[in-house]
Motif scaffolding. Structure first.
Motif: not given
Length: 298
Positions: A162-163, A197-201, A225-226
């Motif tokens: 993730x970012x 990980x985080x749900x949105x990722x 990320x892009x």
């Protein structure tokens, strides 16, 4: 205030460290990351080594609170990898502290401490959005790190790309993948945790709570990320449940087909997903699947 520790360095020797904390860099559910300065370093065995840590060196210290719910693999994973686009692992030690449990009884908490090279910024701290050329340069380096991890010789999937887990030095343009806390060896067909990980990722496989997935779970978040770098915001809103997150993704990209859901091998059956409640997608579903940004990332 100075702190003391007996650390096992990645280069081999055990040393007595004295360090001071400069500032808190980040905080998660189980870990904190601080910027520290080495005040003193001494060999415990009296043997002279060519150390890659010197007095005055600024490093990052990740302090992870051990939980019985998770297997802690980060030091052993770090010890297996070495790549220009992965944060450098420098040392490790374990501490135990007396504490009081939730029921008021005396207990002991275990903390795993990892010394890492320190980088100026997390990628999300850059002024966003950024130019396409810079975004592609950063993403190319992330993919190079993942290609190394996914190679047959290493065979590790990160599982938390993730970012906020990408470090960057704006002056050199070099990025480093960090936070190997969820990383593990990939063994085809072997069970793996379905909530990472985080749900949105999370990619479709993880959101569907699949326990059998492969290196592809590291590629979906690179695309996110892009998009984040180019637009200045995450393409999906964070939701509380995997079901809600699937609906959020489908509301932007269109409904996945039954075949796509089946291929993801999840434990959430497709007939329980409330597609009927979906608003019209931002783009036509067919168009969403055929749109491609054709760039040579590698």
């Amino acid at each position: 205030m100075p702190h003391a520790a007996k650390a096992q360095l990645a280069s081999g020797p055990t040393v007595d460290l004295t360090y001071e904390k400069i500032r808190l860099l980040g905080k998660g559910g189980w870990a904190t990351v601080s910027e520290i300065r080495i005040l003193d370093i001494a060999m415990t065995d009296g043997v002279a080594y060519n150390l890659n840590i010197q007095t005055g060196t600024t490093l990052a210290l990740k302090r992870h609170h051990e939980s019985p719910k998770f297997v802690y693999r980060e030091p052993e994973v770090h010890a297996l990898v070495s790549h220009p686009n992965i944060v450098e692992f420098l040392g490790y030690w374990v501490e135990q502290e007396k504490c009081t449990s939730e029921d008021g009884e005396a207990a002991v908490s275990t903390y795993h401490n990892i010394l890492l090279s320190c980088y100026p910024l997390v990628l999300s701290e850059l002024p966003l959005p950024i130019a396409l050329q810079s975004a592609l340069s950063y993403v190319r380096q992330i993919l190079q790190a993942l290609a190394y991890l996914h190679s047959p010789e290493i065979s590790i999937f990160h599982r938390d790309v993730q970012i906020t887990n990408i470090l960057v030095d704006p002056s050199s343009g070099i990025v480093k993948l960090c936070d190997m806390g969820a990383a593990k060896k990939y063994v085809p067909g072997k069970w793996a945790a379905g909530t990472i990980g985080m749900s949105e990722n999370r990619p479709l496989e993880i959101s569907l709570q699949s326990n059998h997935y492969d290196f592809c779970v590291d590629i979906w978040p690179v695309g996110l990320i892009l998009l984040h770098l180019l637009t200045g915001h995450h393409p999906f809103r964070r939701k509380e449940t995997d079901m809600q997150q699937l609906i959020e993704i489908a509301s932007r990209l269109g409904r996945p087909t039954a075949e796509e859901i089946s291929e993801a091998n999840g434990t959430i059956p497709s007939n329980t997903l409330s597609w009927e409640a979906l608003p019209p997608p931002d783009v036509d579903p067919v168009q969403a699947r055929t749109m491609r940004l054709e760039v040579n990332l590698l």
